[in-house]
Design a protein around this motif. Structure first.
Motif, PDB file in Angstrom:
ATOM      1  N   THR A  49       1.090  -1.381  -0.082  1.00  7.09           N
ATOM      2  CA  THR A  49       0.129   0.152   0.087  1.00  7.09           C
ATOM      3  C   THR A  49       0.899   0.774  -0.179  1.00  7.09           C
ATOM      4  OG1 THR A  49      -0.181  -0.145   2.340  1.00  7.09           O
ATOM      5  CG2 THR A  49      -1.609  -1.710   1.141  1.00  7.09           C
ATOM      6  N   ALA A  50       0.419   2.589  -1.100  1.00  6.01           N
ATOM      7  CA  ALA A  50       1.167   3.708  -0.705  1.00  6.01           C
ATOM      8  C   ALA A  50       0.369   4.630  -0.336  1.00  6.01           C
ATOM      9  CB  ALA A  50       1.592   3.466  -1.688  1.00  6.01           C
ATOM     10  N   LEU A  51       1.139   5.783   0.190  1.00  4.70           N
ATOM     11  CA  LEU A  51       0.369   7.161   0.044  1.00  4.70           C
ATOM     12  C   LEU A  51       1.685   8.117  -1.040  1.00  4.70           C
ATOM     13  CD1 LEU A  51      -1.328   9.102   1.706  1.00  4.70           C
ATOM     14  CD2 LEU A  51       1.224   9.555   2.931  1.00  4.70           C
ATOM     15  N   TRP A  52       0.360   8.990  -1.241  1.00  5.97           N
ATOM     16  CA  TRP A  52       1.111   9.767  -2.496  1.00  5.97           C
ATOM     17  C   TRP A  52       1.033  10.904  -2.192  1.00  5.97           C
ATOM     18  CZ3 TRP A  52       2.375   8.513  -7.897  1.00  5.97           C
ATOM     19  CH2 TRP A  52       3.624   9.570  -8.205  1.00  5.97           C
ATOM     20  N   TYR A  53       2.696  11.070  -1.390  1.00  5.11           N
ATOM     21  CA  TYR A  53       2.003  12.805  -0.732  1.00  5.11           C
ATOM     22  C   TYR A  53       2.985  13.879  -1.068  1.00  5.11           C
ATOM     23  CZ  TYR A  53       3.435  15.802   3.492  1.00  5.11           C
ATOM     24  OH  TYR A  53       3.802  16.806   4.872  1.00  5.11           O
ATOM     25  N   SER A  54       2.128  15.164  -1.541  1.00  2.38           N
ATOM     26  CA  SER A  54       2.660  15.765  -2.298  1.00  2.38           C
ATOM     27  C   SER A  54       3.140  16.995  -1.008  1.00  2.38           C
ATOM     28  CB  SER A  54       1.484  17.006  -3.361  1.00  2.38           C
ATOM     29  OG  SER A  54       1.911  18.174  -3.672  1.00  2.38           O
ATOM     30  N   SER A  55       1.487  18.048  -0.537  1.00  3.98           N
ATOM     31  CA  SER A  55       2.329  19.004   0.202  1.00  3.98           C
ATOM     32  C   SER A  55       1.559  19.673   1.271  1.00  3.98           C
ATOM     33  CB  SER A  55       2.058  20.448  -0.653  1.00  3.98           C
ATOM     34  OG  SER A  55       1.027  20.072  -1.164  1.00  3.98           O
ATOM     35  N   GLY A  56       1.620  20.121   2.477  1.00  7.14           N
ATOM     36  CA  GLY A  56       0.313  20.651   3.531  1.00  7.14           C
ATOM     37  C   GLY A  56       1.243  19.860   4.198  1.00  7.14           C
ATOM     38  N   LYS A  57       0.986  20.301   5.812  1.00  7.93           N
ATOM     39  CA  LYS A  57       1.892  19.450   7.174  1.00  7.93           C
ATOM     40  C   LYS A  57       0.393  19.197   7.813  1.00  7.93           C
ATOM     41  CE  LYS A  57       6.274  21.472   7.185  1.00  7.93           C
ATOM     42  NZ  LYS A  57       7.315  22.332   7.556  1.00  7.93           N
ATOM     43  N   ASP A  58      -0.216  20.105   8.836  1.00  9.81           N
ATOM     44  CA  ASP A  58      -1.410  20.388   9.491  1.00  9.81           C
ATOM     45  C   ASP A  58      -2.288  19.525   8.220  1.00  9.81           C
ATOM     46  OD1 ASP A  58      -0.242  21.154  11.252  1.00  9.81           O
ATOM     47  OD2 ASP A  58      -1.166  23.300  11.194  1.00  9.81           O
ATOM     48  N   THR A  59      -2.278  19.505   7.088  1.00 12.96           N
ATOM     49  CA  THR A  59      -3.755  19.236   6.706  1.00 12.96           C
ATOM     50  C   THR A  59      -2.933  18.392   5.669  1.00 12.96           C
ATOM     51  OG1 THR A  59      -5.019  20.089   7.040  1.00 12.96           O
ATOM     52  CG2 THR A  59      -5.676  19.272   5.373  1.00 12.96           C
ATOM     53  N   PRO A  60      -2.764  17.317   5.010  1.00 14.68           N
ATOM     54  CA  PRO A  60      -1.321  17.066   3.985  1.00 14.68           C
ATOM     55  C   PRO A  60      -2.743  16.671   2.250  1.00 14.68           C
ATOM     56  CG  PRO A  60      -1.977  14.882   5.641  1.00 14.68           C
ATOM     57  CD  PRO A  60      -2.893  16.435   6.200  1.00 14.68           C
ATOM     58  N   TYR A  61      -2.025  17.221   1.771  1.00 10.40           N
ATOM     59  CA  TYR A  61      -2.094  17.465   0.495  1.00 10.40           C
ATOM     60  C   TYR A  61      -2.265  16.374  -0.808  1.00 10.40           C
ATOM     61  CZ  TYR A  61      -4.435  19.178  -4.182  1.00 10.40           C
ATOM     62  OH  TYR A  61      -5.068  19.666  -5.157  1.00 10.40           O
ATOM     63  N   VAL A  62      -2.609  14.461  -1.048  1.00  9.94           N
ATOM     64  CA  VAL A  62      -2.625  13.318  -1.640  1.00  9.94           C
ATOM     65  C   VAL A  62      -3.180  13.694  -2.580  1.00  9.94           C
ATOM     66  CG1 VAL A  62      -1.596  13.306   1.080  1.00  9.94           C
ATOM     67  CG2 VAL A  62      -4.107  13.108   0.088  1.00  9.94           C
ATOM     68  N   THR A 107      -8.888  13.863  -8.050  1.00 11.23           N
ATOM     69  CA  THR A 107      -7.315  13.825  -8.281  1.00 11.23           C
ATOM     70  C   THR A 107      -6.862  13.868  -7.367  1.00 11.23           C
ATOM     71  OG1 THR A 107      -7.773  15.389  -9.413  1.00 11.23           O
ATOM     72  CG2 THR A 107      -8.031  14.105 -10.409  1.00 11.23           C
ATOM     73  N   TRP A 108      -6.679  14.840  -6.128  1.00 11.38           N
ATOM     74  CA  TRP A 108      -5.875  15.134  -5.178  1.00 11.38           C
ATOM     75  C   TRP A 108      -7.024  15.773  -4.130  1.00 11.38           C
ATOM     76  CZ3 TRP A 108      -0.481  14.494  -5.919  1.00 11.38           C
ATOM     77  CH2 TRP A 108       0.005  15.211  -6.457  1.00 11.38           C
ATOM     78  N   VAL A 109      -6.729  15.295  -3.285  1.00 10.31           N
ATOM     79  CA  VAL A 109      -7.850  15.851  -1.631  1.00 10.31           C
ATOM     80  C   VAL A 109      -7.043  16.074  -0.129  1.00 10.31           C
ATOM     81  CG1 VAL A 109      -9.886  14.098  -2.852  1.00 10.31           C
ATOM     82  CG2 VAL A 109      -8.183  13.469  -1.123  1.00 10.31           C
ATOM     83  N   SER A 110      -7.250  16.704   0.357  1.00 15.80           N
ATOM     84  CA  SER A 110      -6.825  17.371   1.947  1.00 15.80           C
ATOM     85  C   SER A 110      -7.718  16.456   2.342  1.00 15.80           C
ATOM     86  CB  SER A 110      -6.652  18.584   2.046  1.00 15.80           C
ATOM     87  OG  SER A 110      -6.841  18.757   1.530  1.00 15.80           O
ATOM     88  N   ILE A 111      -6.312  15.189   3.324  1.00 16.28           N
ATOM     89  CA  ILE A 111      -7.078  14.540   4.300  1.00 16.28           C
ATOM     90  C   ILE A 111      -6.314  14.857   5.549  1.00 16.28           C
ATOM     91  CG2 ILE A 111      -7.372  12.895   2.294  1.00 16.28           C
ATOM     92  CD1 ILE A 111      -4.674  11.307   3.666  1.00 16.28           C
ATOM     93  N   GLY A 112      -7.224  13.815   6.491  1.00 11.54           N
ATOM     94  CA  GLY A 112      -6.322  14.407   7.899  1.00 11.54           C
ATOM     95  C   GLY A 112      -4.879  13.638   8.343  1.00 11.54           C
ATOM     96  N   TRP A 113      -3.897  13.263   9.045  1.00 12.84           N
ATOM     97  CA  TRP A 113      -3.183  12.299   9.374  1.00 12.84           C
ATOM     98  C   TRP A 113      -3.854  11.421  10.332  1.00 12.84           C
ATOM     99  CZ3 TRP A 113       0.978  12.424   6.781  1.00 12.84           C
ATOM    100  CH2 TRP A 113       1.407  13.442   6.053  1.00 12.84           C
TER     101      TRP A 113
END
Length: 324
Positions: free
Chosen positions: A204-217, A242-248
Motif C-alpha cells: 500500500t502507498a500514500l502519495w504525499y504532495s504537500s501540507g503539514k497539518d492537512t496533507p495534500y495527497v 484527483t487530489w484531496v486534503s485529508i487528516g493524518w
C-alpha cells in the motif's frame, strides 16, 4: 434525366489503344475538402486550423509534450515551469525563454504576439491569469488544455488511465499538426510501459504532495492513482477526486507500506521526510521508521509524458528498498 451513351463512344473505349485520336470528354471531379475538425476542450469549442507557430506553454507538462512531439521551434516562450526540463530535452530547450516564473498575465501574453496558448490547468486561462479563452480567440490567439486537467462534470475523465493519457497525446497531435509524431510517441510509451513488471508484493502507498497539518495527497482517479496502479501499489486514499486534503489520522490508521514524496524546489522531498520524522504522530508510521520513501519529481506527478518513466522509477526504488 439518364445520360445517353452513343454506340460510337462505346467503340471508342474499346479501341482506345489503337485510335489515338479518340478521347473522353468527361472532366474528373476533385474530391471535396475535408471539413475542419471541431474539438470541445473543457467546454470551449474550437475548429482545428493551421498548426500554431508561436506557442506559449504554461506548466511543465505542456512544454514537455511539445518537446516530445518535436515542436520546440514553435515554442515562443514557457511559463510556470515545475522544474528543469528533463536531461534528454535540455539542450533542445535551451533557447526557449522562460517568460514568467508563475502564470503570465493576459497583457504579458499578448505583448509577445503568440498565436496559441497551451496551458496545463484550466485556471491558467482566465481573465485574472493568461487570458479568458473567448477573449483570446477574438484576438486570434487559440488555446488548449490537456483534457485530464478539465474539472467540469462530463469533461474530467472518470478515472485516469494510460489509455486516456495516450488519447490525449493523439488529440494534441491533431491540435498542433503533429499526428505522425504523436503516433510514434504513443507507440514508444506503450512499449516502454509493457516492459515494466508491476510489483506483486501487495504493498500500500500514500502519495504525499504537500501540507503539514492537512496533507495534500493523490486520490483515487488522477495521475498518481494511475501510476501507483501501474506499479502494483494500492493507494490508501480512495476519494473520488484527483487530489484531496485529508487528516493524518486516516494515514496513521492505514499505515501505508511506502510513502511517495513529491519533490519540488519550493517543497522538497527532504523537507517532507524531516517533517514526517519530527511529527510524533507520523514518526510512528512503519514507512517512516523504515525509511520507505519513494521520490517523484513534481512535474512527473501530473498527467504527461513523464508518467511511464515515473512508474519505472517507482519500481526501481521499490527494488532498492527490498520491496519489489
Amino acid at each position: 434525366m439518364p445520360r445517353l451513351i452513343s454506340p460510337f463512344a462505346g467503340l471508342c473505349a474499346l479501341a482506345i489503344l489503337a485510335l489515338a485520336g479518340c478521347s473522353s470528354s468527361v472532366t474528373p471531379v476533385a474530391p471535396a475538402p475535408a471539413a475542419p475538425e471541431t474539438i470541445d476542450n473543457c467546454g470551449f469549442t474550437f475548429e482545428v486550423g493551421e498548426p500554431p507557430e508561436r506557442i506559449i506553454t504554461i506548466k511543465s507538462t505542456t512544454t514537455e509534450l511539445l518537446l516530445a512531439l518535436g515542436l520546440h521551434s514553435r515554442i515562443l516562450g514557457m511559463a510556470f515551469q515545475d522544474g528543469p526540463v528533463p536531461a534528454g530535452w535540455r539542450a533542445t530547450a535551451a533557447d526557449i525563454p522562460v517568460i514568467s516564473d508563475g502564470v503570465p498575465s493576459q497583457e504579458a501574453v499578448l505583448d509577445l504576439e503568440p498565436d496559441f496558448v497551451f496551458a496545463g490547468w484550466e485556471s491558467n486561462l482566465t481573465a485574472d491569469a493568461a487570458g479568458d479563452r473567448t477573449v483570446l480567440a477574438g484576438l486570434g490567439v487559440g488555446s488548449y488544455v490537456p483534457p485530464s486537467a478539465c474539472k467540469a462534470e462530463g469533461y474530467q475523465p472518470p478515472r485516469m488511465t494510460f489509455d486516456v493519457l495516450f488519447d490525449e497525446f493523439e488529440e494534441a497531435g491533431v491540435v498542433f499538426g503533429a499526428e505522425a509524431a504523436a503516433t510514434e510517441l504513443i507507440a514508444e510509451q506503450r512499449d516502454a510501459l509493457d516492459q515494466l513488471e508491476p510489483s506483486t508484493a501487495g504493498l500500500t502507498a500514500l502519495w504525499y504532495s504537500s501540507g503539514k497539518d492537512t496533507p495534500y495527497v493523490g486520490a483515487g482517479i488522477g495521475a498518481p492513482e494511475m501510476m501507483l496502479d501501474a506499479a502494483g501499489l494500492t493507494n490508501i486514499v480512495k476519494a473520488d477526486d484527483t487530489w484531496v486534503s485529508i487528516g493524518w489520522e486516516s494515514v496513521i490508521e492505514a499505515n501505508p507500506d511506502v510513502i511517495v514524496l513529491v519533490d519540488a524546489a519550493w517543497n522538497t522531498a527532504a523537507s517532507k521526510v524531516d517533517y514526517l520524522k519530527a511529527n510524533a504522530a507520523t514518526a510512528a508510521l512503519d514507512a517512516v521508521q523504515n525509511d520507505r520513501f519513494i521520490i517523484v519529481p513534481f512535474a512527473a506527478g501530473e498527467a504527461g509524458v513523464r508518467n511511464v518513466q515515473a512508474v519505472g522509477s517507482i519500481l526501481e526504488q521499490l527494488d532498492k528498498l527490498g520491496l519489489e
